[in-house]
Write an enzyme that holds these catalytic residues in place. Structure first.
Site, PDB file in Angstrom:
ATOM      1  N   ARG A 124       0.801  -1.195   0.069  1.00  0.00           N
ATOM      2  CA  ARG A 124       0.288   0.138  -0.134  1.00  0.00           C
ATOM      3  C   ARG A 124       0.884   1.334   0.017  1.00  0.00           C
ATOM      4  O   ARG A 124       1.746   1.472   0.921  1.00  0.00           O
ATOM      5  CB  ARG A 124      -0.811   0.128   1.282  1.00  0.00           C
ATOM      6  CG  ARG A 124      -1.539   1.393   1.354  1.00  0.00           C
ATOM      7  CD  ARG A 124      -2.691   1.433   2.394  1.00  0.00           C
ATOM      8  NE  ARG A 124      -3.737   0.701   1.889  1.00  0.00           N
ATOM      9  CZ  ARG A 124      -4.973   0.969   2.461  1.00  0.00           C
ATOM     10  NH1 ARG A 124      -5.253   1.848   3.239  1.00  0.00           N
ATOM     11  NH2 ARG A 124      -5.995   0.358   1.869  1.00  0.00           N
ATOM     12  N   HIS A 140      -7.185   0.857  -6.421  1.00  0.00           N
ATOM     13  CA  HIS A 140      -7.342   0.095  -5.127  1.00  0.00           C
ATOM     14  C   HIS A 140      -8.176  -1.280  -5.775  1.00  0.00           C
ATOM     15  O   HIS A 140      -9.192  -1.425  -5.271  1.00  0.00           O
ATOM     16  CB  HIS A 140      -8.342   0.960  -4.298  1.00  0.00           C
ATOM     17  CG  HIS A 140      -8.203   0.360  -2.857  1.00  0.00           C
ATOM     18  ND1 HIS A 140      -7.592  -0.520  -2.512  1.00  0.00           N
ATOM     19  CD2 HIS A 140      -9.244   0.864  -1.692  1.00  0.00           C
ATOM     20  CE1 HIS A 140      -7.594  -0.926  -1.047  1.00  0.00           C
ATOM     21  NE2 HIS A 140      -8.879  -0.224  -0.675  1.00  0.00           N
ATOM     22  N   GLN A 180     -10.094  -3.883  -3.180  1.00  0.00           N
ATOM     23  CA  GLN A 180     -11.432  -3.275  -2.518  1.00  0.00           C
ATOM     24  C   GLN A 180     -12.584  -3.857  -3.365  1.00  0.00           C
ATOM     25  O   GLN A 180     -13.616  -4.202  -2.952  1.00  0.00           O
ATOM     26  CB  GLN A 180     -11.215  -1.904  -2.763  1.00  0.00           C
ATOM     27  CG  GLN A 180     -12.547  -1.302  -2.263  1.00  0.00           C
ATOM     28  CD  GLN A 180     -12.853  -1.369  -0.672  1.00  0.00           C
ATOM     29  OE1 GLN A 180     -12.264  -1.125   0.106  1.00  0.00           O
ATOM     30  NE2 GLN A 180     -14.196  -2.121  -0.325  1.00  0.00           N
ATOM     31  N   ASP A 196     -16.963   7.344  -1.673  1.00  0.00           N
ATOM     32  CA  ASP A 196     -15.435   7.321  -1.207  1.00  0.00           C
ATOM     33  C   ASP A 196     -15.209   8.633  -0.306  1.00  0.00           C
ATOM     34  O   ASP A 196     -16.091   9.592  -0.591  1.00  0.00           O
ATOM     35  CB  ASP A 196     -14.498   6.798  -2.025  1.00  0.00           C
ATOM     36  CG  ASP A 196     -13.295   6.448  -1.477  1.00  0.00           C
ATOM     37  OD1 ASP A 196     -13.092   6.452  -0.385  1.00  0.00           O
ATOM     38  OD2 ASP A 196     -12.374   6.462  -2.212  1.00  0.00           O
ATOM     39  N   CYS A 206     -16.147   2.106   0.525  1.00  0.00           N
ATOM     40  CA  CYS A 206     -15.027   1.113   0.973  1.00  0.00           C
ATOM     41  C   CYS A 206     -14.460   1.523   2.499  1.00  0.00           C
ATOM     42  O   CYS A 206     -14.141   0.820   3.244  1.00  0.00           O
ATOM     43  CB  CYS A 206     -14.052   1.635  -0.118  1.00  0.00           C
ATOM     44  SG  CYS A 206     -13.438   3.368   0.156  1.00  0.00           S
ATOM     45  N   ARG A 242     -13.265  -7.718   2.753  1.00  0.00           N
ATOM     46  CA  ARG A 242     -12.170  -7.608   2.288  1.00  0.00           C
ATOM     47  C   ARG A 242     -11.205  -8.801   2.687  1.00  0.00           C
ATOM     48  O   ARG A 242     -10.318  -9.141   2.076  1.00  0.00           O
ATOM     49  CB  ARG A 242     -11.591  -6.438   3.047  1.00  0.00           C
ATOM     50  CG  ARG A 242     -12.377  -5.122   2.664  1.00  0.00           C
ATOM     51  CD  ARG A 242     -12.075  -4.654   1.241  1.00  0.00           C
ATOM     52  NE  ARG A 242     -10.784  -4.700   0.891  1.00  0.00           N
ATOM     53  CZ  ARG A 242      -9.723  -3.782   1.068  1.00  0.00           C
ATOM     54  NH1 ARG A 242      -9.951  -2.953   1.921  1.00  0.00           N
ATOM     55  NH2 ARG A 242      -8.425  -3.849   0.724  1.00  0.00           N
TER      56      ARG A 242
END
Ligand code: CP
Ligand code: NVA
Length: 334
Positions: A111, A138, A141, A234, A277, A316
């Protein structure tokens, strides 16, 4: 019995285009199987003696913990490495760090900021590398998002996802491509200043066309969400963009997901859910919102029956586990 495609063995994921459409669907299937298996109390050994490095330049609650527990559940070990812990890109090039960690670990979840760093890790480490969020994408996700849609609606068929907010951020880019790959109609509602990048949009449009769906961009959220089954948002300011906070709030205020916007879908009594998310600014309970309250979504929507954000969050872990198992487990059926 768990099964997955042989072709997934040893594979990295830089972005969703790292996988074919079929491989992507197969990974969602595997995640559902792994979720059922865990619910039945099985903690297996699919990742026994596998060591995974987690290189994190940015904060994380979900991605970090999902990965560590996914690995531990299946008998492996995860090591969490932040910038102050290692020389990554500072006293040592990304290329050198990749070559060192590739000799020690079986896989790396990254990340960070630069997509190019993620790609260099994959190029030089010689082990599978998974993108756990960069400035541009991402992808992990989206597996969790689609598993959640599938669990709630039964399948991904005949579905429209309307993303409302910063149309050009990492989540939006990956969601747009994920929809294209899985045959989901994608609508992006955003101000013109935050339109999807032209090249990213064109690439997704070509994939969407191949799968018989379209991608549409609206500046008017009330119009854009009409007929949508999923409203997705988001944060308005992604990690690393904090200097733009005031401008983003000004631009995105009209794009808040509230009950009026949920109603504008016309699906309040039909197939409708809210996804995010996370983390989300939906109340006064954060340092950022203690004086101003909700930003991208109201508390009313966040806490409503439409909101599946904690299923999404849990997913996740199951979806990251599917990625790791399919890449590292020695057999493609167990
Ligand atoms: N959704 C997500 O990636 O959350 P974290 O930033 O907590 O990992
Ligand atoms: N777009 C957000 C996603 C957080 C999971 C960010 O990059 O901060």
């Amino acid at each position: 019995m768990l099964t997955w495609m042989d072709s997934l063995k040893g594979r990295s994921m830089m972005r969703l285009t790292s996988f074919t459409d079929e491989e992507m669907m197969n990974l969602i299937d595997l995640a559902a199987q792994l979720k059922a298996r865990r619910a039945a109390g099985v903690r297996g050994n699919l990742l026994a003696r596998k060591n995974i490095a987690l290189i994190f330049e940015k904060s994380s609650t979900r991605t970090r913990n999902s990965t560590l527990i996914a690995v531990r559940d299946e008998g492996g070990n995860g090591e969490y490495l932040t910038r102050p812990d290692i020389h990554f890109g500072k006293k040592e090039s990304v290329k050198d760090t990749a070559r060192v960690l590739g000799r020690i670990y079986d896989g790396i979840l990254f990340r960070g900021f630069r997509q190019a760093d993620c790609e260099d890790l994959a190029k030089y480490s010689g082990v599978p590398v998974w993108n756990g969020l960069t400035d541009d994408y991402h992808p992990t996700q989206i597996f969790a998002d689609f598993l959640t849609v599938r669990e709630t609606f039964g399948d991904l068929k005949d579905c429209t996802i309307a993303y409302v907010g910063d149309g050009r951020n990492n989540v939006a880019n990956s969601l747009m491509m994920g929809c294209a790959k899985c045959g989901i109609r994608y609508v992006c509602c955003c101000p013109k200043e935050l339109h999807p990048d032209e090249a990213v949009l064109a690439e997704a449009e070509a994939v969407a066309k191949r799968n018989g769906v379209d991608i549409r961009v609206f500046n008017d959220p009330q119009k854009g969400v009409r007929g949508a089954n999923v409203l997705y948002t988001d944060v308005w300011v992604s990690m690393g963009e904090e200097a733009k906070t005031a401008e983003r709030i000004r631009l995105l205020r009209p794009y808040q997901i509230n009950m009026d916007l949920m109603r504008a879908t016309g699906n309040l009594d039909g197939r409708l859910m809210f996804l995010h998310c996370l983390p989300a600014f939906h109340d006064f309970n954060t340092e950022v919102t203690k004086d101003c309250g909700a930003l991208e979504v109201t508390d009313e929507v966040f806490e409503s029956k439409y909101s599946k954000v904690f299923d999404e969050s849990e997913n996740r872990m199951h979806t990251i586990k599917a990625l790791l198992v399919s890449a590292l487990c020695d057999r493609a059926s167990v």
